[in-house]
Design a protein around this motif. Structure first.
Motif, PDB file in Angstrom:
ATOM      1  N   ARG B 224       5.190  -3.490 -62.116  1.00 21.29           N
ATOM      2  CA  ARG B 224       5.339  -4.562 -63.269  1.00 21.29           C
ATOM      3  C   ARG B 224       6.718  -4.576 -63.819  1.00 21.29           C
ATOM      4  NH1 ARG B 224       2.577  -6.453 -68.978  1.00 21.29           N
ATOM      5  NH2 ARG B 224       3.297  -8.609 -69.062  1.00 21.29           N
ATOM      6  N   ALA B 225       6.789  -3.069 -64.486  1.00 21.88           N
ATOM      7  CA  ALA B 225       8.087  -2.784 -65.121  1.00 21.88           C
ATOM      8  C   ALA B 225       9.139  -3.211 -64.156  1.00 21.88           C
ATOM      9  CB  ALA B 225       8.002  -1.449 -65.768  1.00 21.88           C
ATOM     10  N   ALA B 226       8.978  -2.884 -62.976  1.00 18.20           N
ATOM     11  CA  ALA B 226      10.262  -2.990 -62.002  1.00 18.20           C
ATOM     12  C   ALA B 226      10.471  -4.597 -61.972  1.00 18.20           C
ATOM     13  CB  ALA B 226      10.035  -2.464 -60.693  1.00 18.20           C
ATOM     14  N   LEU B 227       9.470  -5.344 -61.799  1.00 17.74           N
ATOM     15  CA  LEU B 227       9.677  -6.762 -61.810  1.00 17.74           C
ATOM     16  C   LEU B 227      10.182  -7.337 -63.323  1.00 17.74           C
ATOM     17  CD1 LEU B 227       6.610  -7.853 -59.696  1.00 17.74           C
ATOM     18  CD2 LEU B 227       9.103  -7.641 -58.891  1.00 17.74           C
ATOM     19  N   GLN B 228       9.971  -6.780 -64.504  1.00 15.58           N
ATOM     20  CA  GLN B 228      10.511  -7.233 -65.523  1.00 15.58           C
ATOM     21  C   GLN B 228      11.929  -7.139 -65.646  1.00 15.58           C
ATOM     22  OE1 GLN B 228       7.825  -4.713 -68.288  1.00 15.58           O
ATOM     23  NE2 GLN B 228       7.127  -6.683 -69.159  1.00 15.58           N
ATOM     24  N   LYS B 229      12.621  -6.421 -64.654  1.00 13.22           N
ATOM     25  CA  LYS B 229      13.925  -6.076 -64.792  1.00 13.22           C
ATOM     26  C   LYS B 229      14.735  -7.374 -63.966  1.00 13.22           C
ATOM     27  CE  LYS B 229      13.568  -1.436 -65.604  1.00 13.22           C
ATOM     28  NZ  LYS B 229      12.962  -0.190 -64.704  1.00 13.22           N
ATOM     29  N   ILE B 230      13.899  -8.164 -63.253  1.00 16.84           N
ATOM     30  CA  ILE B 230      14.685  -9.260 -62.312  1.00 16.84           C
ATOM     31  C   ILE B 230      13.731 -10.505 -62.731  1.00 16.84           C
ATOM     32  CG2 ILE B 230      15.603  -7.797 -60.573  1.00 16.84           C
ATOM     33  CD1 ILE B 230      12.771  -8.936 -58.966  1.00 16.84           C
ATOM     34  N   HIS B 232      14.892 -13.520 -63.249  1.00 14.17           N
ATOM     35  CA  HIS B 232      15.356 -14.767 -62.512  1.00 14.17           C
ATOM     36  C   HIS B 232      15.780 -14.308 -60.934  1.00 14.17           C
ATOM     37  CE1 HIS B 232      15.793 -16.226 -66.388  1.00 14.17           C
ATOM     38  NE2 HIS B 232      16.792 -15.136 -66.750  1.00 14.17           N
ATOM     39  N   GLY B 233      15.231 -13.218 -60.391  1.00 14.94           N
ATOM     40  CA  GLY B 233      15.397 -12.968 -58.828  1.00 14.94           C
ATOM     41  C   GLY B 233      14.425 -13.901 -58.183  1.00 14.94           C
ATOM     42  N   ASN B 234      14.968 -14.304 -57.029  1.00 14.73           N
ATOM     43  CA  ASN B 234      14.123 -15.105 -56.191  1.00 14.73           C
ATOM     44  C   ASN B 234      12.872 -14.417 -55.869  1.00 14.73           C
ATOM     45  OD1 ASN B 234      15.038 -13.635 -53.608  1.00 14.73           O
ATOM     46  ND2 ASN B 234      16.533 -15.462 -53.477  1.00 14.73           N
ATOM     47  N   ILE B 235      12.205 -14.909 -54.753  1.00 11.94           N
ATOM     48  CA  ILE B 235      11.012 -14.381 -54.244  1.00 11.94           C
ATOM     49  C   ILE B 235      11.311 -13.076 -53.182  1.00 11.94           C
ATOM     50  CG2 ILE B 235       9.023 -14.621 -52.669  1.00 11.94           C
ATOM     51  CD1 ILE B 235       8.290 -15.199 -55.832  1.00 11.94           C
ATOM     52  N   THR B 236      12.490 -13.393 -52.435  1.00 14.39           N
ATOM     53  CA  THR B 236      12.831 -12.189 -51.444  1.00 14.39           C
ATOM     54  C   THR B 236      13.194 -10.797 -52.406  1.00 14.39           C
ATOM     55  OG1 THR B 236      13.879 -13.966 -50.231  1.00 14.39           O
ATOM     56  CG2 THR B 236      14.563 -11.657 -50.059  1.00 14.39           C
ATOM     57  N   ASP B 237      13.890 -11.050 -53.622  1.00 15.99           N
ATOM     58  CA  ASP B 237      14.259  -9.896 -54.513  1.00 15.99           C
ATOM     59  C   ASP B 237      12.786  -9.300 -55.076  1.00 15.99           C
ATOM     60  OD1 ASP B 237      16.766 -10.613 -54.290  1.00 15.99           O
ATOM     61  OD2 ASP B 237      16.975 -11.979 -56.023  1.00 15.99           O
ATOM     62  N   VAL B 238      11.918  -9.998 -55.245  1.00 15.76           N
ATOM     63  CA  VAL B 238      10.648  -9.720 -55.757  1.00 15.76           C
ATOM     64  C   VAL B 238      10.039  -8.855 -54.792  1.00 15.76           C
ATOM     65  CG1 VAL B 238       8.285 -10.508 -56.601  1.00 15.76           C
ATOM     66  CG2 VAL B 238      10.401 -11.557 -57.476  1.00 15.76           C
ATOM     67  N   ALA B 239      10.053  -9.463 -53.628  1.00 15.55           N
ATOM     68  CA  ALA B 239       9.113  -8.475 -52.569  1.00 15.55           C
ATOM     69  C   ALA B 239      10.232  -7.417 -52.389  1.00 15.55           C
ATOM     70  CB  ALA B 239       9.356  -9.492 -51.200  1.00 15.55           C
ATOM     71  N   ASP B 240      11.082  -7.341 -52.369  1.00 11.75           N
ATOM     72  CA  ASP B 240      12.278  -5.836 -52.101  1.00 11.75           C
ATOM     73  C   ASP B 240      12.042  -5.096 -53.167  1.00 11.75           C
ATOM     74  OD1 ASP B 240      13.221  -6.566 -49.729  1.00 11.75           O
ATOM     75  OD2 ASP B 240      15.200  -7.551 -50.459  1.00 11.75           O
ATOM     76  N   THR B 241      11.849  -5.651 -54.394  1.00 11.24           N
ATOM     77  CA  THR B 241      11.874  -4.726 -55.677  1.00 11.24           C
ATOM     78  C   THR B 241      10.404  -3.898 -55.389  1.00 11.24           C
ATOM     79  OG1 THR B 241      13.142  -6.128 -56.974  1.00 11.24           O
ATOM     80  CG2 THR B 241      11.542  -4.697 -58.130  1.00 11.24           C
ATOM     81  N   VAL B 242       9.418  -4.871 -55.148  1.00 14.70           N
ATOM     82  CA  VAL B 242       7.856  -4.163 -54.873  1.00 14.70           C
ATOM     83  C   VAL B 242       7.920  -2.898 -53.780  1.00 14.70           C
ATOM     84  CG1 VAL B 242       5.492  -4.498 -54.285  1.00 14.70           C
ATOM     85  CG2 VAL B 242       6.614  -6.333 -55.695  1.00 14.70           C
ATOM     86  N   GLU B 290       1.250 -12.030 -62.896  1.00 17.62           N
ATOM     87  CA  GLU B 290       1.702 -12.970 -63.902  1.00 17.62           C
ATOM     88  C   GLU B 290       3.444 -12.677 -63.964  1.00 17.62           C
ATOM     89  OE1 GLU B 290      -0.759 -12.273 -67.007  1.00 17.62           O
ATOM     90  OE2 GLU B 290      -2.524 -13.018 -65.989  1.00 17.62           O
ATOM     91  N   GLU B 291       3.638 -11.603 -63.732  1.00 22.64           N
ATOM     92  CA  GLU B 291       5.228 -11.385 -63.764  1.00 22.64           C
ATOM     93  C   GLU B 291       6.049 -11.962 -62.864  1.00 22.64           C
ATOM     94  OE1 GLU B 291       6.348  -9.222 -66.621  1.00 22.64           O
ATOM     95  OE2 GLU B 291       8.020 -10.131 -66.077  1.00 22.64           O
ATOM     96  N   MET B 292       5.388 -12.274 -61.620  1.00 21.39           N
ATOM     97  CA  MET B 292       6.107 -13.223 -60.601  1.00 21.39           C
ATOM     98  C   MET B 292       6.054 -14.621 -61.282  1.00 21.39           C
ATOM     99  SD  MET B 292       4.387 -11.979 -57.028  1.00 21.39           S
ATOM    100  CE  MET B 292       4.189 -10.138 -56.708  1.00 21.39           C
ATOM    101  N   GLY B 293       5.600 -14.861 -62.171  1.00 22.10           N
ATOM    102  CA  GLY B 293       5.716 -16.315 -62.586  1.00 22.10           C
ATOM    103  C   GLY B 293       4.567 -17.028 -62.775  1.00 22.10           C
ATOM    104  N   LEU B 294       3.245 -16.606 -62.934  1.00 23.39           N
ATOM    105  CA  LEU B 294       2.256 -17.365 -63.072  1.00 23.39           C
ATOM    106  C   LEU B 294       1.754 -17.512 -64.466  1.00 23.39           C
ATOM    107  CD1 LEU B 294       0.014 -15.951 -60.150  1.00 23.39           C
ATOM    108  CD2 LEU B 294       1.081 -17.879 -60.197  1.00 23.39           C
ATOM    109  N   GLU B 295       1.331 -18.502 -65.206  1.00 19.83           N
ATOM    110  CA  GLU B 295       0.956 -18.622 -66.456  1.00 19.83           C
ATOM    111  C   GLU B 295      -0.235 -17.553 -66.901  1.00 19.83           C
ATOM    112  OE1 GLU B 295      -0.294 -22.378 -67.881  1.00 19.83           O
ATOM    113  OE2 GLU B 295      -0.922 -21.457 -69.837  1.00 19.83           O
TER     114      GLU B 295
END
Lengths: 89, 451
Positions: B224-230, B232-242, B290-295
């Motif tokens: 989660r902390a890694a995703l907090q740093k991006i 505005h990244g798109n979903i590809t960035d999210v997957a790469d970060t994970v 939720e960090e990925m963008g879900l309420e």
């Protein structure tokens, strides 16, 4: 074995002296030291050879931590391999 | 020397983001303890566990201190006890009590393997063991039980599904004055892995070596902390970060597993690449979604986010370890995850949504508290649905639901500790009784014919 000792917190007089004294007391040889200020926090990292340490490494780690608490700093002494394995392939 | 940034990143993961090794689990085969006399058999079991695991806790604590990484649990998984019951006959609860005694002697907090594998039918010892599960869980504290009722290769044993609905209820009733803790230690599986280090479903499969070390990693807070740093990244960035984060987490698991195996003189088995949440703030899988963008977790889109997460964790972790196994993926236990608890309390997360999520997570319906008056048939219906998802998708699925005896929808049940707490969730109560009572076996799906 080699250990990484990290010290993070507000800069005060004598941090390096106290940590070095602890190492000397336990026959731990400091191989390398870097220090910097990151986001207003003092940050010192030591690479130390603990193979001739005169107490168990876990004791040294406990003492380093306690010393840090005395000075209101976060001090960690950890086996070098945890960093090697996480950051080097 | 490794650069400052990397060193501080590691320390930050451990100190701030709850990175830990969730469990070192020693698998011990009890096949050599089988005896036609149950008392002899129990003595051999006790002796073998104490001999093999005498230094497990101490070694775990030593590694924890030297490497500065918390190792939360030291546990043991044993051969499914039904196999011993097959040889000895007698009251299976004697084995549970023996395992309890051994757990206390060596200082582990759980022993898993009060289990039976009945996906295709009941062998000698299986029915007796399953029937004794409620009593065994009520009379012990450190024993975990699991029953495998289906597999992609064998289909689903519907007689076992019907029985397990009753057993889950009885386990809750037997521990009603102790927070219904019984069923929290009981998992009903489809495609159960034989090397899973995580409780309550850990057991030591028949194909495993005599003794082995398996390690389960954790670290939802780090992801989660890694995703907090991006943000505005798109979903590809999210997957790469994970993926990158999972790699780092798993490397620590691999290091600890190899070190523990070496010091204990036992072969290294596998690292289980799982994101295992705890009720602590900052250690939640729901919060990653939720960090990925879900309420809130449970919103439409949750299944997609979880699928991405589960897959990226595996892809990142698999290169970091020489042997990967167990459940590997993202766990979604409701009562053990602060974000899931909040989502269930607000009504955003429903059991139907959780069922959909289990098609893409690493296990199944986990730690879900259901109304105390839920019938055995409805519980069997839940088990059958989960087993079907697992069977058809060639994945592990499981059910660990807890009927909260005397409580209704909206009440809270608190187990304490890492098992957490949660609201009693609403269930569809339309009866599947006639279907469940038909019995028989759901044939293995066409996916099973791979040869």
């Amino acid at each position: 074995m080699r250990a990484i000792i990290t010290v993070v917190g507000h800069d005060t007089v004598g941090i390096l002296a106290k940590i070095s004294a602890l190492c000397a007391q336990h026959n731990v040889n400091i191989i390398e030291v870097t220090q910097s200020i990151l986001q207003d926090m003092f940050c010192m990292i030591m690479l130390a050879d603990v193979s001739a340490c005169n107490v168990a490494f876990t004791t040294l780690a406990d003492e380093a931590k306690a010393l840090g608490e005395e000075m209101n700093l976060s001090v960690n002494a950890m086996h070098e391999d945890i960093f090697n394995s996480m950051h080097r392939i | 020397m490794i650069n400052t940034h990397d060193i501080l990143e590691t320390i930050n993961m451990i100190r701030q983001e709850n990175l830990d090794i969730r469990t070192i689990t020693m698998g011990i085969s009890l096949l050599s303890c089988a005896d036609s006399d149950i008392h002899n058999s129990c003595e051999k079991v006790y002796e073998k566990i104490c001999r093999r695991a005498s230094r497990l806790v101490e070694t775990g604590e030593q590694i924890e201190k030297e490497y500065g990484i918390p190792i939360i649990h030291k546990r043991i998984a044993v051969t499914p006890v039904s196999m011993l019951v097959a040889a000895s006959g007698g009251d299976p609860v004697l084995y549970a009590k023996t395992l309890e005694r051994a757990a206390r002697a060596v200082g582990v907090n759980f022993i898993g393997g009060y289990s039976a594998l009945v996906q295709k039918g009941f062998a000698a010892g299986d029915r007796a063991l399953i029937d004794s599960i409620p009593e065994a869980l009520a009379e012990t504290e450190h024993i975990c039980s699991s029953v495998n009722v289906g597999s992609t290769k064998a289909g689903i044993n519907m007689d076992a599904v019907a029985t397990m609905g009753q057993i889950v209820r009885r386990a809750a009733e037997a521990t009603a004055d102790n927070g219904c803790i019984g069923p929290a230690k009981l998992v009903v599986f489809c495609n159960a892995p034989e090397d899973n280090p995580f409780m309550a479903g850990a057991f030591h499969g028949a194909g495993e070596p005599d003794c082995v070390i398996n390690v389960g990693v954790s670290g939802p807070g780090v992801v989660r902390a890694a995703l907090q740093k991006i943000p505005h990244g798109n979903i590809t960035d999210v997957a790469d970060t994970v993926k990158k984060t999972a790699f780092k987490i798993t490397r620590v698991g691999q290091l600890v597993a190899k070190e523990a195996a070496k010091r204990l003189g036992v072969p290294f088995g596998i690292v289980d690449l799982s994101l295992a949440p705890t009720p602590a703030v900052g250690d939640s899988v729901a919060h990653i979604l939720e960090e990925m963008g879900l309420e809130q977790c449970g919103a439409h889109g949750t299944t997609a986010c979880l699928a991405l997460l589960n897959d990226a964790v595996k892809k990142g972790g698999v290169m970091a370890s020489s042997h990967v196994g167990g459940l590997s993926g993202a766990f979604i236990p409701v009562s053990e995850d602060a974000g899931m608890i909040a989502a269930a309390e607000s009504g955003t997360l429903t059991i139907e949504k959780l069922e959909a999520m289990t098609a893409v997570c690493s296990v199944g319906l986990d730690m879900i508290i259901i109304p105390g008056d839920t019938t055995a048939e409805v519980i069997s219906g839940i088990i059958a649905d989960e087993a079907a998802i697992g069977m058809v998708n060639s994945k592990t699925t499981a059910v660990r639901v807890i009927p909260a005896i005397g409580k209704e929808i909206g009440d809270t049940l608190n187990f304490g500790g890492l098992l957490g707490y949660g609201p009693v969730m609403r269930l569809n109560t339309a009866s599947p009784a006639d279907f469940i009572h038909r019995g028989g076996r759901i044939p293995a799906p066409i996916q099973s014919l791979k040869n």
